[in-house]
Write an enzyme that holds these catalytic residues in place. Structure first.
Site, PDB file in Angstrom:
ATOM      1  N   ASN A 289     -27.668 -43.353  45.978  1.00 56.97           N
ATOM      2  CA  ASN A 289     -27.215 -44.304  44.948  1.00 56.97           C
ATOM      3  C   ASN A 289     -28.273 -44.575  43.873  1.00 56.97           C
ATOM      4  O   ASN A 289     -27.915 -44.898  42.745  1.00 56.97           O
ATOM      5  CB  ASN A 289     -26.817 -45.615  45.640  1.00 56.97           C
ATOM      6  CG  ASN A 289     -26.730 -46.771  44.667  1.00 56.97           C
ATOM      7  OD1 ASN A 289     -25.741 -46.940  43.956  1.00 56.97           O
ATOM      8  ND2 ASN A 289     -27.789 -47.589  44.612  1.00 56.97           N
TER       9      ASN A 289
ATOM     10  N   TYR B  95     -28.561 -38.629  31.409  1.00 57.61           N
ATOM     11  CA  TYR B  95     -27.741 -39.269  32.447  1.00 57.61           C
ATOM     12  C   TYR B  95     -26.470 -38.456  32.682  1.00 57.61           C
ATOM     13  O   TYR B  95     -26.095 -38.169  33.825  1.00 57.61           O
ATOM     14  CB  TYR B  95     -27.407 -40.690  31.989  1.00 57.61           C
ATOM     15  CG  TYR B  95     -26.658 -41.527  32.993  1.00 57.61           C
ATOM     16  CD1 TYR B  95     -27.315 -42.116  34.071  1.00 57.61           C
ATOM     17  CD2 TYR B  95     -25.287 -41.746  32.857  1.00 57.61           C
ATOM     18  CE1 TYR B  95     -26.622 -42.899  34.985  1.00 57.61           C
ATOM     19  CE2 TYR B  95     -24.594 -42.530  33.768  1.00 57.61           C
ATOM     20  CZ  TYR B  95     -25.268 -43.108  34.827  1.00 57.61           C
ATOM     21  OH  TYR B  95     -24.584 -43.880  35.737  1.00 57.61           O
TER      22      TYR B  95
ATOM     23  N   LYS C  15     -25.416 -36.602  36.200  1.00 59.09           N
ATOM     24  CA  LYS C  15     -24.232 -36.998  36.979  1.00 59.09           C
ATOM     25  C   LYS C  15     -23.216 -35.858  37.068  1.00 59.09           C
ATOM     26  O   LYS C  15     -22.517 -35.719  38.065  1.00 59.09           O
ATOM     27  CB  LYS C  15     -23.592 -38.255  36.380  1.00 59.09           C
ATOM     28  CG  LYS C  15     -24.495 -39.496  36.496  1.00 59.09           C
ATOM     29  CD  LYS C  15     -24.794 -39.870  37.942  1.00 59.09           C
ATOM     30  CE  LYS C  15     -25.563 -41.168  38.060  1.00 59.09           C
ATOM     31  NZ  LYS C  15     -25.837 -41.567  39.445  1.00 59.09           N
TER      32      LYS C  15
END
Ligand code: NAP
Length: 250
Positions: free
Chosen positions: A88, A153, A157
Site C-alpha cells: 500500500n 505516479y 500504478k
C-alpha cells in the site's frame, strides 16, 4: 473452510496512515496479526496505540530496496509465517510534465513500483514454503485513464496492474493469489493535498463519480479484508475498482 484468523499474519506497508491504516484496522478487528511498515516512527507508534495488541510496527523505508530482505527475515523469525501482504505504501507528485526531473521520476517509481516487486519477491519465498498466501497491491485510477500532471505516479500504478496479472498467473498455481485494488478518490491526506489546491480538478472528480462523493478509507479496508480472506479463494489477478463508479463514469 476459513482458516483461523488468529493464526494469520499480515504485512501492510504504509499502515500508519490513510488507506493503509484503515486496512490494518480492519485486519486487527478481525484478529489478524498485522505488521505495519512506514518511515515515520511517531506515526507508526500512534497507529499501534490506536489499533492495540494485534498490531506491530516496524520502521522501514521501502524505497531502500536493500533493507527489504532483512525486514522480511525479521518478520518471519518473529511470527513464523506471512499469510497476507498488502503493498500500500506510495507517494504522489503533481507537477507539469516538463518540470519533473529524472531523480523525482525515479523516486516515485522506486517507492511505488520497485519496492512492491522486491518486497513481494521476498514474501513469496516464504509463501511458497507455506503453499499459500494472498497479495494485494494498491493501484489507482491513474492506471485506468489518463490523469494530467502525475506522470511518474501514473507510470508506477499502470505497471502495478501489469505486475499483478503477471504475478497472478505465475504464483496462483502454487497457492498464492495476487490481486489489486484500484481506489477511486478516497478522503486522505494525499487526496486533500492533490485536490484542495486545484478546485477545477476537484469538480471534475465529482462530475465523473456517479455516486457523487468521495470514498472513505474504510471502504478500501473492507475490500482488502474480503480479497485476503478465503471468501475470495477463487479470485486472482483482478484489479478491483472501489471508486463509487468513477472508472466507468461519463
Ligand atoms: P498517505 O496517507 O500519504 O499514505 C501513504 C503511506 O505510505 C504513509 O503511511 C507513508 O508512511 C507510507 N510510505 C510512503 N513512502 C514510504 C516509504 N518509502 N517507505 C515506507 N512507507 C512509505 O496516502 P493514502 O492516500 O493512504 O495512499 C495509500 C495508497 O493508496 C498509495 O499507494 C496511493 O497511491 C493509493 N491511492 C490512494 C488514493 C486516494 O484517493 N487516497 C487513490 C488511489 C490510490 P511514512 O510517511 O511513515 O513513510
Amino acid at each position: 473452510m476459513e482458516r483461523d484468523n488468529q493464526k494469520k499474519v499480515a504485512i501492510v506497508t504504509g499502515g500508519g496512515s490513510g488507506i493503509g491504516l484503515a486496512i490494518a484496522s480492519k485486519f486487527v478487528a478481525n484478529h489478524i496479526h498485522t505488521v505495519i511498515v512506514g518511515r515515520d516512527e511517531e506515526k507508526l507508534k500512534a497507529a499501534t496505540n490506536q489499533l492495540g495488541e494485534c498490531c506491530y510496527a516496524i520502521p522501514c523505508d521501502v524505497s531502500n530496496l536493500s533493507s527489504i530482505p532483512g525486514l522480511v527475515d525479521s518478520i518471519v523469525s518473529r511470527f513464523g509465517q506471512i499469510d497476507i501482504l498488502v503493498n500500500n505504501a506510495g507517494i504522489n507528485m503533481k507537477k507539469d510534465f516538463t518540470e519533473v526531473t529524472d531523480e523525482e521520476f525515479q523516486q516515485v517509481i522506486t517507492t511505488n513500483l520497485c519496492s512492491v516487486f522486491s518486497l513481494s519477491r521476498e514474501v513469496v519465498k516464504q509463501m511458497l514454503k507455506q503453499g499459500n498466501g494472498s497479495i494485494i497491491n494498491i493501484s489507482s485510477m491513474a492506471a485506468q485513464y489518463g490523469l494530467p500532471k502525475v506522470i511518474a505516479y501514473s507510470a508506477s500504478k499502470t505497471a502495478i496492474d501489469g505486475m499483478t496479472r503477471a504475478m497472478a498467473v505465475e504464483l496462483s498455481p502454487k497457492g498464492i493469489r495476487v490481486n489489486a485494488i484500484a481506489p477511486g478518490f478516497i478522503e486522505t491526506d494525499m487526496t486533500a493535498k492533490a485536490l484542495n489546491a486545484d478546485p477545477e480538478r476537484k469538480q471534475k472528480v465529482f462530475g465523473r463519480t456517479p455516486m457523487g462523493y468521495m470514498g472513505e478509507t474504510a471502504d478500501i479496508g473492507e475490500a482488502a479484508l474480503f480479497l485476503s480472506s478465503d471468501a475470495a479463494k477463487y479470485i486472482t489477478g483482478v484489479v478491483l475498482p472501489v471508486d463509487g463508479g468513477n472508472s466507468i463514469g461519463f
